[in-house]
Design an enzyme around this catalytic site. Structure first.
Site, mmCIF file in Angstrom:
data_model
loop_
_atom_site.group_PDB
_atom_site.id
_atom_site.type_symbol
_atom_site.label_atom_id
_atom_site.label_comp_id
_atom_site.label_asym_id
_atom_site.label_seq_id
_atom_site.Cartn_x
_atom_site.Cartn_y
_atom_site.Cartn_z
ATOM 1 N N ASP A 122 110.636 47.461 50.628
ATOM 2 C CA ASP A 122 111.748 46.500 50.598
ATOM 3 C C ASP A 122 111.306 45.385 49.649
ATOM 4 O O ASP A 122 110.517 44.520 50.016
ATOM 5 C CB ASP A 122 111.985 45.964 52.021
ATOM 6 C CG ASP A 122 113.043 44.868 52.066
ATOM 7 O OD1 ASP A 122 113.421 44.359 50.991
ATOM 8 O OD2 ASP A 122 113.480 44.518 53.178
ATOM 9 N N TYR A 157 140.616 48.752 47.087
ATOM 10 C CA TYR A 157 139.835 49.648 47.948
ATOM 11 C C TYR A 157 139.295 50.794 47.112
ATOM 12 O O TYR A 157 140.031 51.420 46.371
ATOM 13 C CB TYR A 157 140.707 50.216 49.076
ATOM 14 C CG TYR A 157 140.422 49.533 50.389
ATOM 15 C CD1 TYR A 157 139.151 49.599 50.941
ATOM 16 C CD2 TYR A 157 141.404 48.811 51.053
ATOM 17 C CE1 TYR A 157 138.867 48.953 52.123
ATOM 18 C CE2 TYR A 157 141.126 48.168 52.245
ATOM 19 C CZ TYR A 157 139.852 48.238 52.777
ATOM 20 O OH TYR A 157 139.550 47.604 53.938
ATOM 21 N N ARG A 206 125.212 37.945 45.696
ATOM 22 C CA ARG A 206 124.707 38.276 47.031
ATOM 23 C C ARG A 206 125.014 39.742 47.336
ATOM 24 O O ARG A 206 126.179 40.147 47.313
ATOM 25 C CB ARG A 206 125.415 37.355 48.025
ATOM 26 C CG ARG A 206 124.877 37.328 49.416
ATOM 27 C CD ARG A 206 125.260 36.020 50.065
ATOM 28 N NE ARG A 206 124.506 34.948 49.443
ATOM 29 C CZ ARG A 206 123.246 34.615 49.775
ATOM 30 N NH1 ARG A 206 122.626 35.235 50.748
ATOM 31 N NH2 ARG A 206 122.626 33.648 49.143
ATOM 32 N N THR A 226 117.597 43.156 47.840
ATOM 33 C CA THR A 226 118.795 42.352 47.657
ATOM 34 C C THR A 226 118.894 42.079 46.168
ATOM 35 O O THR A 226 117.943 42.320 45.413
ATOM 36 C CB THR A 226 118.699 41.001 48.401
ATOM 37 O OG1 THR A 226 117.480 40.364 48.037
ATOM 38 C CG2 THR A 226 118.740 41.190 49.905
ATOM 39 N N LYS A 234 118.010 37.208 44.970
ATOM 40 C CA LYS A 234 116.831 36.336 45.066
ATOM 41 C C LYS A 234 116.220 36.191 43.663
ATOM 42 O O LYS A 234 116.870 35.635 42.802
ATOM 43 C CB LYS A 234 115.849 36.911 46.101
ATOM 44 C CG LYS A 234 116.471 36.982 47.513
ATOM 45 C CD LYS A 234 115.476 37.449 48.548
ATOM 46 C CE LYS A 234 116.034 37.378 49.950
ATOM 47 N NZ LYS A 234 116.643 38.624 50.436
ATOM 48 N N GLU A 250 136.829 53.214 48.522
ATOM 49 C CA GLU A 250 135.926 53.991 49.395
ATOM 50 C C GLU A 250 135.537 55.294 48.704
ATOM 51 O O GLU A 250 136.372 55.958 48.094
ATOM 52 C CB GLU A 250 136.609 54.285 50.734
ATOM 53 C CG GLU A 250 136.582 53.073 51.644
ATOM 54 C CD GLU A 250 137.289 53.316 52.967
ATOM 55 O OE1 GLU A 250 137.624 54.462 53.287
ATOM 56 O OE2 GLU A 250 137.498 52.316 53.676
HETATM 57 N N1 DSN Z 1 116.737 35.625 54.824
HETATM 58 C C1 DSN Z 1 115.978 36.083 53.697
HETATM 59 C C2 DSN Z 1 114.874 35.168 53.356
HETATM 60 O O1 DSN Z 1 115.106 33.978 53.390
HETATM 61 O O2 DSN Z 1 113.787 35.602 53.032
HETATM 62 C C3 DSN Z 1 115.500 37.465 53.868
HETATM 63 O O3 DSN Z 1 116.599 38.306 53.934
#
Ligand code: DSN
Length: 431
Positions: free
Chosen positions: A214, A63, A249, A240, A243, A65
């Site tokens: 974003d 932990y 993730r 994120t 990707k 925090e």
């Molecule tokens: N679910 C994602 C996508 O496939 O684009 C976006 O967060």
């Protein structure tokens, strides 16, 4: 002798295989699936073994925090080190001053920004969701649509115009000047073109709004120099990490504004989250380190070249791509131009039977519902990680056309499946 036997057994038996063969078997099967299928989902990638080792490490036990130097638990010295390393690498990678690496996901990063910079009931502007936005950009039943008031700017729907199905910056300005939003949001989940962050900032300044980008989908391209950066234009940037950036993730928030950074830190913890996932933060540090290396620039460039090659192959086979093509890692195929009866749902299923993994996706003004759709979203990030170049992308386009032209014929799927496995064996996943 006993010690030798112990060493041997330690080396040969995987702890998960020995301790929980059921879970081990499922994970092994998934590993085989990933190894022997073509991954074309635009939001997915194959992260490195180094990232996975960090994510599977003992950092999961802790932990932590709070933030480095100000934790609510003892024993955090290595957690401070790894979080600071992640932050510093991310700052260097994206050329910004402040980074929060704790968001568990992109949607949580977005929620933290909304609650940090707006009050419930405030208005924000985002793209019409069915034109490529994300559920956290104002969907009615999402926090963003429930607690905040979205107004939407459209794509250009003028068939005669050069910018057909691209962001209509004039219409966006008009919507924003009229609604006077507190925040303007750009960055999308199914938009294949370059985003002009400067134009968004000009409109934000004109109506006294904050600009949020974003960049979840294009983060790896931005990091690798294959898409313009949202900095210095955006006040706040979310992403994120899994990707095109090819990390574990998770989510991340960046800004150059000290006051915004303070609000965001408070909004992430204790506003939205409790203990950070320190093993994932270690994985993020590894991912940023990898993305800082020169070969990541080559990777990002190749992702775009590969997407464009696949796009060209599909167009030559009679498919229509929304906006006519792609500038980034993804494309949105309007299947109806090839075959009026062909739906995204059918295409996804037929292709999967042939070992080609995709997702159905609505196209702008899609007459079909979201679970059926007239479109298919394809991305090149994961195949590029395998080492695919233009030659293989032409083959992938041909595989897709063979399956879709056969209208799901099982024999064709079987033959393509076999070709897919052969191609995958030539380009194994990173080990
Ligand atoms: N679910 C994602 C996508 O496939 O684009 C976006 O967060």
């Amino acid at each position: 002798m006993a010690a030798e036997a112990q060493t041997l057994s330690h080396e040969t038996v995987h702890p998960l295989q020995a301790g929980d063969p059921d879970v081990w078997q499922i994970i092994s099967a998934e590993q085989q699936r990933q190894e022997h299928t073509l991954e074309l989902i635009a939001s997915e990638n194959h992260t490195s073994p180094a990232v996975m080792e960090a994510v599977g490490s003992c950092l999961t036990n802790k932990y932590a925090e709070g933030y480095p130097g100000a934790r609510y638990y003892g024993g955090c010295q290595y957690h401070d080190q790894v979080e600071n390393l992640a932050r510093n690498r991310a700052k260097q990678l994206f050329g910004c001053e402040y980074v929060n690496v704790q968001p568990h996901s992109g949607a949580q990063a977005n929620a933290a920004v909304f609650f940090a910079l707006m009050q419930p009931g405030d208005t924000f502007a985002s793209l019409v969701l069915s034109d490529g936005g994300h559920l956290s950009h104002g969907m009615k039943i999402n926090f963003s649509g429930k607690y905040f008031k979205p107004v939407h700017y459209p794509l250009n729907y003028d068939l005669e115009s050069d910018g057909y199905e691209q962001i209509d910056y004039d219409a966006m300005r008009k919507v924003c000047l009229e609604a006077q939003p507190k925040m303007i949001l750009c960055g999308y989940s199914a938009y294949p073109r370059i985003i002009d962050f400067k134009k968004f900032r000009e409109v934000a300044d004109e109506c006294g709004a904050l600009l949020m980008a974003d960049i979840a989908h294009i983060a790896g391209l931005v990091a690798g120099g294959a898409h313009p950066s949202p900095f210095p234009h955006a006040h706040v940037v979310t992403t994120t990490t899994h990707k095109t950036l090819r990390g574990p993730r998770g989510g991340m928030i960046m800004t150059n504004d000290e006051e915004i950074a303070k609000k965001i830190d408070r909004s992430v913890f204790p506003g939205m989250q409790g203990g950070p996932l320190m093993h994932v933060i270690a994985g993020k540090a590894v991912c940023y380190g990898e993305a800082l290396k020169d070969d990541f620039k080559q990777y990002a460039k190749q992702v775009v070249a590969n997407a464009q090659t696949l796009a060209k192959t599909l167009i030559e086979s009679g498919y229509r791509l929304t906006s006519g093509g792609t500038d980034n890692h993804l494309m949105l195929v309007d299947l109806s131009a090839k075959d009026a009866d062909l739906t995204g749902a059918d295409a996804e299923q037929w292709l999967e039977a042939a070992g080609i993994v995709t997702n159905k996706n609505g196209i702008p003004n899609d007459p079909r519902p979201p679970k059926i759709t007239s479109g298919l979203r394809l991305g090149a990030a994961a195949l590029t990680t395998r080492g695919f170049k233009e030659t293989e992308m032409v083959q992938v386009g041909e595989f897709i056309d063979r399956v879709l032209s056969s209208k799901g014929d099982a024999e064709t799927a079987k033959r393509v499946r076999s070709d897919v496995v052969d191609l995958c064996k030539e380009f194994p996943l990173p080990h």
